[in-house]
Design a protein around this motif. Structure first.
Motif, PDB file in Angstrom:
ATOM      1  N   ALA A  76     -14.581 -13.521   7.607  1.00  0.00           N
ATOM      2  CA  ALA A  76     -14.549 -14.686   6.455  1.00  0.00           C
ATOM      3  C   ALA A  76     -15.458 -15.749   7.190  1.00  0.00           C
ATOM      4  N   LEU A  77     -15.612 -15.853   8.147  1.00  0.00           N
ATOM      5  CA  LEU A  77     -16.201 -17.065   9.000  1.00  0.00           C
ATOM      6  C   LEU A  77     -17.876 -16.640   8.957  1.00  0.00           C
ATOM      7  N   MET A  78     -17.986 -15.386   9.191  1.00  0.00           N
ATOM      8  CA  MET A  78     -19.261 -15.023   9.093  1.00  0.00           C
ATOM      9  C   MET A  78     -20.077 -15.095   7.725  1.00  0.00           C
ATOM     10  N   THR A  79     -19.141 -14.517   6.841  1.00  0.00           N
ATOM     11  CA  THR A  79     -19.708 -14.731   5.398  1.00  0.00           C
ATOM     12  C   THR A  79     -20.032 -16.162   4.978  1.00  0.00           C
ATOM     13  N   GLU A  80     -18.903 -16.939   5.494  1.00  0.00           N
ATOM     14  CA  GLU A  80     -19.094 -18.432   5.153  1.00  0.00           C
ATOM     15  C   GLU A  80     -20.333 -18.876   5.899  1.00  0.00           C
ATOM     16  N   ALA A  81     -20.568 -18.466   6.838  1.00  0.00           N
ATOM     17  CA  ALA A  81     -21.908 -19.042   7.905  1.00  0.00           C
ATOM     18  C   ALA A  81     -23.136 -18.579   6.997  1.00  0.00           C
ATOM     19  N   LEU A  88     -23.430 -23.364  15.259  1.00  0.00           N
ATOM     20  CA  LEU A  88     -23.895 -22.261  16.197  1.00  0.00           C
ATOM     21  C   LEU A  88     -23.757 -20.809  15.425  1.00  0.00           C
ATOM     22  N   LEU A  89     -22.674 -20.645  14.618  1.00  0.00           N
ATOM     23  CA  LEU A  89     -22.643 -19.352  13.956  1.00  0.00           C
ATOM     24  C   LEU A  89     -23.400 -19.311  12.751  1.00  0.00           C
ATOM     25  N   CYS A  90     -23.930 -20.360  12.087  1.00  0.00           N
ATOM     26  CA  CYS A  90     -24.768 -20.243  10.980  1.00  0.00           C
ATOM     27  C   CYS A  90     -26.248 -19.800  11.631  1.00  0.00           C
ATOM     28  N   ILE A  91     -26.531 -20.480  12.710  1.00  0.00           N
ATOM     29  CA  ILE A  91     -27.712 -20.060  13.489  1.00  0.00           C
ATOM     30  C   ILE A  91     -27.701 -18.480  13.640  1.00  0.00           C
ATOM     31  N   VAL A  92     -26.563 -18.174  14.177  1.00  0.00           N
ATOM     32  CA  VAL A  92     -26.579 -16.671  14.717  1.00  0.00           C
ATOM     33  C   VAL A  92     -26.870 -15.728  13.382  1.00  0.00           C
ATOM     34  N   MET A  93     -26.221 -16.129  12.341  1.00  0.00           N
ATOM     35  CA  MET A  93     -26.135 -15.173  11.130  1.00  0.00           C
ATOM     36  C   MET A  93     -27.577 -15.175  10.429  1.00  0.00           C
ATOM     37  N   GLN A  94     -28.307 -16.160  11.083  1.00  0.00           N
ATOM     38  CA  GLN A  94     -29.802 -15.955  10.662  1.00  0.00           C
ATOM     39  C   GLN A  94     -30.644 -15.393  11.678  1.00  0.00           C
ATOM     40  N   ARG A  95     -30.467 -15.617  12.963  1.00  0.00           N
ATOM     41  CA  ARG A  95     -30.965 -14.886  14.093  1.00  0.00           C
ATOM     42  C   ARG A  95     -29.965 -14.305  14.991  1.00  0.00           C
ATOM     43  N   PRO A  96     -29.457 -13.080  14.681  1.00  0.00           N
ATOM     44  CA  PRO A  96     -28.109 -12.708  15.232  1.00  0.00           C
ATOM     45  C   PRO A  96     -28.644 -12.391  16.906  1.00  0.00           C
ATOM     46  N   GLU A  97     -29.739 -11.952  17.502  1.00  0.00           N
ATOM     47  CA  GLU A  97     -30.281 -11.991  18.723  1.00  0.00           C
ATOM     48  C   GLU A  97     -30.096 -13.061  19.506  1.00  0.00           C
ATOM     49  N   LEU A  98     -30.091 -14.240  18.819  1.00  0.00           N
ATOM     50  CA  LEU A  98     -29.974 -15.496  19.668  1.00  0.00           C
ATOM     51  C   LEU A  98     -28.593 -15.433  20.431  1.00  0.00           C
ATOM     52  N   ALA A 112     -16.268 -16.089  16.873  1.00  0.00           N
ATOM     53  CA  ALA A 112     -17.194 -15.047  16.136  1.00  0.00           C
ATOM     54  C   ALA A 112     -18.665 -14.884  16.721  1.00  0.00           C
ATOM     55  N   VAL A 113     -18.971 -16.172  17.330  1.00  0.00           N
ATOM     56  CA  VAL A 113     -20.222 -16.106  18.040  1.00  0.00           C
ATOM     57  C   VAL A 113     -20.184 -14.905  19.129  1.00  0.00           C
ATOM     58  N   VAL A 169     -13.827 -21.165  24.654  1.00  0.00           N
ATOM     59  CA  VAL A 169     -14.281 -20.078  23.540  1.00  0.00           C
ATOM     60  C   VAL A 169     -13.080 -19.673  22.607  1.00  0.00           C
ATOM     61  N   GLU A 170     -11.783 -19.340  23.471  1.00  0.00           N
ATOM     62  CA  GLU A 170     -10.695 -18.724  23.059  1.00  0.00           C
ATOM     63  C   GLU A 170      -9.904 -19.718  22.023  1.00  0.00           C
ATOM     64  N   GLU A 171     -10.251 -20.907  22.054  1.00  0.00           N
ATOM     65  CA  GLU A 171      -9.680 -21.903  21.174  1.00  0.00           C
ATOM     66  C   GLU A 171     -10.295 -22.351  19.886  1.00  0.00           C
ATOM     67  N   ASP A 172     -11.493 -21.765  19.522  1.00  0.00           N
ATOM     68  CA  ASP A 172     -12.321 -22.054  18.689  1.00  0.00           C
ATOM     69  C   ASP A 172     -12.782 -20.880  18.002  1.00  0.00           C
ATOM     70  N   SER A 173     -12.247 -20.668  16.505  1.00  0.00           N
ATOM     71  CA  SER A 173     -12.268 -19.474  15.960  1.00  0.00           C
ATOM     72  C   SER A 173     -14.018 -19.228  15.532  1.00  0.00           C
ATOM     73  N   TRP A 174     -14.855 -20.298  15.601  1.00  0.00           N
ATOM     74  CA  TRP A 174     -16.215 -20.147  15.439  1.00  0.00           C
ATOM     75  C   TRP A 174     -16.944 -19.868  16.318  1.00  0.00           C
TER      76      TRP A 174
END
Length: 588
Positions: free
Chosen positions: A519-524, A459-469, A487-488, A479-484
Motif C-alpha cells: 500500500a505504501l509503495m502504491t501511494e509513493a 525516500l520511498l517516492c524517489i525509490v519508486m522512480q529509480r528503484p536501483e537507488l 518499504a525502502v 528502520v524497524e520503527e518507520d514503515s516507509w
C-alpha cells in the motif's frame, strides 16, 4: 500458484500504454499519457498513465495500479485471470507451480469449448440475417440493428440439427459438453441415441465472460411456447450462479452512472439499452447469489435491484437481500425498485421513458428500509410474542452484515420496532455495539507512522522512480520503527537477491502486492506522478535525504542514551555505543 518470476517477465513484456489504450483513448501529455478516467465520470482528464513507471493513477478517484491491476479493475477479473488475459495478449503461456495434469486437461478442454461456442454464436448471428420472421420480431420489440449487434443477438432455426451447417463434425463430444446439443437416450438395438440441437426456433442471447468469450446462451421463443426462456445447462464454461447477462456491455455505463441495475430477463437488459439505460444486467434464470453480488460490487458501490411488484418478484427481492448482506461493507449500498404489477422494465421504459425509469431507480427503497418493512409484515409488533419473533428473524440477517457503521445503523433502525434499545437488540443478536468513533475504515491500508511529508516517505517516492537507488541505502538507525523506511529496505533486499530483473514501479507493486509494504509503495508511486522530479536530480535527492535521515537517527539515539544515563546510568556497551554515535555525528 503463478510463479512470481513469470509475473515479472510478463510485466517486462507488455506496455501498460498499449494495455490501457485497448479500452481507453489516451493522449500524450509530456512524458505521460492522459484520459478521462474510465472508473468515474469526469469532464477534465485526471487519469494518468506513465510508460516509464508502467503505472496508472487517477487524481480524481484514486484508482491506480499496474497493467494487471488495470485489467482487474476495468474488466472485473480476479487476479489470476487478469494475469492469464494479459499473458494471452502478449502471446505467453502462464505456468503454474501447482499445475497438475488434470488442471492442464481442464484448461485445454475449456479452450476447445470456447472455440465451439464462438462458432455457434457466429452461426446464430448469420441465421438471424437470413430470417425475416426473427428480424421482424426484434423490430416489433423496438430493437435496432445496432443494439442487436452490440449484444451479439442471433437466431436458432426451427430445425432439429441446424448446427450441422456450423460444424464439420456434428457428432463431436464437445458440442454436448458445452450444451449446444442434446443426446437422446438410445432405444432398443441402438448404440447411442439421436443427437439434436438444444436451441430451436429461438432468439439467441449469447452470454459473455469477463474476457468477452461466449460461455453460454439464453434462447427466447418467438411465439407462444414453453419454456419461454431456455438457458444453457451447467458446463465447464458456464455456471448460472456466477454469471450475469449484459455485464460486459454494461461496464462503462455502470461506472458513468455510479450504479448497476439488476433486472430479471434478457429482454429487459436489451430493451433498457435501446432506450439509453445501459447499466442493466440480468441473472440467468436463477435467484441472485452471493457470487453475483460480489462480482457487481467489483464494478460499483451501489446496486439497484428491479423486480416485478407481484409475489414472485418480492420473493426474488428477498433472496437478493439475503445474498447481499455479507457484501455490505461500509460505503456500499443496495436498494430495491418494485414496478407496478402491469409493468416489467421493458414495458415501463417504452411507456414512460428512460428519464422516468432512472428517476425511480435513483429513489429506490434502501435495503435497510425494505428489510424492516418485510420483517414488520411478517411479525405482529403489537404483541410481545410478535416482537420477539421479529428479533429471532432479524438475528441471522443482521449478523451477516460486516461490522461497521451500516450494521450499527440497522440495529438502531430495527430497535424501535421491537421495543428495545439498539444496545439491547445487539446483545439479543449476540453482537456488541461499537464504541463511538471506533468504526473500522473500509479497506484499511497500512497507516504510516510518519507524517505524509516526512523524509522517509520522500525516500520511498524517489525509490519508486529509480528503484536501483535503494541499493545505496546503507545502514540507518530505527528502520524497524518507520514503515516507509521498511518499504525502502524491502526494495533494496529484493534487488540484492535478484528477485526482480527489470525493476520499475509496476514490478515492485506486483511483487509486494500482498505484503504490508504494498500500500505504501502504491501511494509513493502515485505521488511521484503528481510531483514529477528531474530524473537527473534523483540520485542527489536520494543521497541528501539519506544524509538527513542518518543525522536524525543519530541525534535521536544520542538523546535516548543521554536521558538513560541521567536516569540509571549506562552499561559499558551503551557507553561505547554513545561514544560511537557522538563520533559519527561529528563526522556527518
Amino acid at each position: 500458484m503463478i510463479p512470481q518470476s513469470f509475473i515479472q517477465e510478463l510485466l517486462n513484456r507488455v506496455d501498460i500504454v498499449d494495455v490501457v489504450e485497448r479500452h481507453v483513448p489516451l493522449k500524450k501529455a509530456g512524458a505521460n499519457y492522459q484520459a478521462c478516467c474510465p472508473f468515474h465520470s469526469e469532464k477534465s482528464p485526471s487519469f494518468t498513465v506513465s510508460p516509464t513507471k508502467q503505472f496508472y493513477h487517477c487524481f480524481g478517484c484514486g484508482a491506480h495500479g499496474s497493467a494487471i491491476g488495470f485489467l482487474m479493475e476495468y474488466s472485473g477479473l480476479p487476479y489470476p485471470e487478469a494475469i492469464e488475459e494479459l499473458a494471452r495478449q502478449a502471446g505467453m503461456t502462464v505456468p503454474r507451480e501447482d499445475f497438475t495434469p488434470e488442471m492442464a486437461q481442464r484448461r485445454q478442454q475449456a479452450a476447445s469449448l470456447t472455440e465451439l461456442m464462438a462458432r455457434a454464436a457466429n452461426h446464430y448471428k448469420q441465421q438471424l440475417k437470413k430470417t425475416p420472421r426473427a428480424i421482424d420480431y426484434l423490430k416489433g420489440r423496438g430493437l435496432s440493428g445496432e443494439v442487436a449487434a452490440r449484444f451479439g443477438i442471433g437466431y436458432a432455426p426451427d430445425g432439429w440439427q441446424g448446427l450441422r451447417d456450423a460444424f464439420d463434425d456434428y457428432e463431436a463430444p464437445g458440442l454436448n459438453e458445452c450444451g449446444l446439443v442434446i443426446d437422446a437416450e438410445a432405444s432398443d438395438g441402438q448404440e447411442k441415441g439421436r443427437r439434436y440441437d438444444r436451441f430451436r426456433d429461438r432468439i439467441m442471447f449469447p452470454i459473455f465472460d469477463a474476457r468477452n468469450n461466449v460461455i453460454g446462451f439464453g434462447g427466447r421463443v418467438l411465439d407462444k411456447g414453453e419454456p419461454k426462456y431456455l438457458n444453457s445447462p451447467e458446463t465447464p464454461l458456464f455456471s448460472k450462479g456466477r454469471e450475469l447477462y449484459g455485464l460486459t456491455q454494461a461496464r462503462t455505463a455502470i461506472r458513468d452512472d455510479g450504479f448497476v441495475l439488476v433486472v430479471e430477463g434478457y429482454m429487459d437488459v436489451v430493451a433498457l439499452a435501446q432506450f439509453g439505460v445501459g447499466n442493466a444486467v440480468a441473472t440467468l434464470g436463477t435467484a441472485t447469489t452471493a457470487e453475483h453480488i460480489h462480482k457487481l460490487f467489483r464494478q460499483t458501490d451501489r446496486i439497484v435491484f428491479c423486480f416485478d411488484g407481484d409475489r414472485a418478484g418480492r420473493k426474488a427481492a428477498w433472496r437478493a437481500l439475503e445474498s447481499a448482506l455479507t457484501e455490505l461493507a461500509d460505503g456500499r449500498s443496495a436498494s430495491f425498485l418494485f414496478l407496478p404489477p402491469e409493468h416489467d422494465p421493458d414495458s415501463f421504459v417504452r411507456e414512460q421513458g428512460a428519464d422516468r425509469f432512472r428517476q425511480l431507480a435513483l429513489s429506490a427503497q434502501p435495503l435497510s428500509e425494505y428489510l424492516l418493512h418485510e420483517l414488520e409484515a411478517r411479525c405482529d409488533t403489537h404483541s410481545a410474542e410478535g416482537r420477539a419473533q421479529l428479533v429471532t428473524e432479524a438475528k441471522p440477517l443482521v449478523t451477516q452484515v460486516p461490522a461497521g457503521a451500516l450494521r450499527t445503523q440497522l440495529l438502531h433502525l430495527l430497535a424501535p420496532a421491537v421495543g428495545l434499545s439498539a444496545a439491547e437488540l445487539a446483545e439479543a443478536c449476540g453482537l456488541r455495539m461499537p464504541r463511538r468513533g471506533s468504526y473500522p475504515a473500509r479497506a484499511p491500508a497500512a497507516a504510516p507512522r510518519t507524517a505524509p511529508s516526512s523524509p522517509a516517505r520522500k525516500l520511498l517516492c524517489i525509490v519508486m522512480q529509480r528503484p536501483e537507488l535503494s541499493l545505496r541505502l546503507g545502514h540507518l538507525e530505527f528502520v524497524e520503527e518507520d514503515s516507509w523506511l521498511q518499504a525502502v529496505q524491502a526494495v533494496a533486499d529484493c534487488l540484492e537477491h535478484g528477485d526482480i530483473e527489470s525493476p520499475n514501479a509496476a514490478a515492485l507493486m506486483e511483487f509486494f502486492r500482498d505484503s504490508p509494504h504494498g500500500a505504501l509503495m502504491t501511494e509513493a508511486a502515485a505521488s511521484s506522478l503528481e510531483d514529477v522530479a528531474d530524473e537527473g536530480a534523483l540520485p542527489h535527492m536520494f543521497d541528501d535525504t539519506i544524509l538527513h535521515l542518518r543525522r536524525a537517527g543519530i541525534s535521536n539515539a544520542i538523546k535516548r542514551l543521554t536521558e538513560l544515563s541521567r536516569q540509571s546510568g549506562l552499561t559499558p556497551a551503551q557507553q561505547e555505543e554513545l561514544h560511537r554515535l557522538l563520533k559519527e555525528k561529528a563526522g556527518t
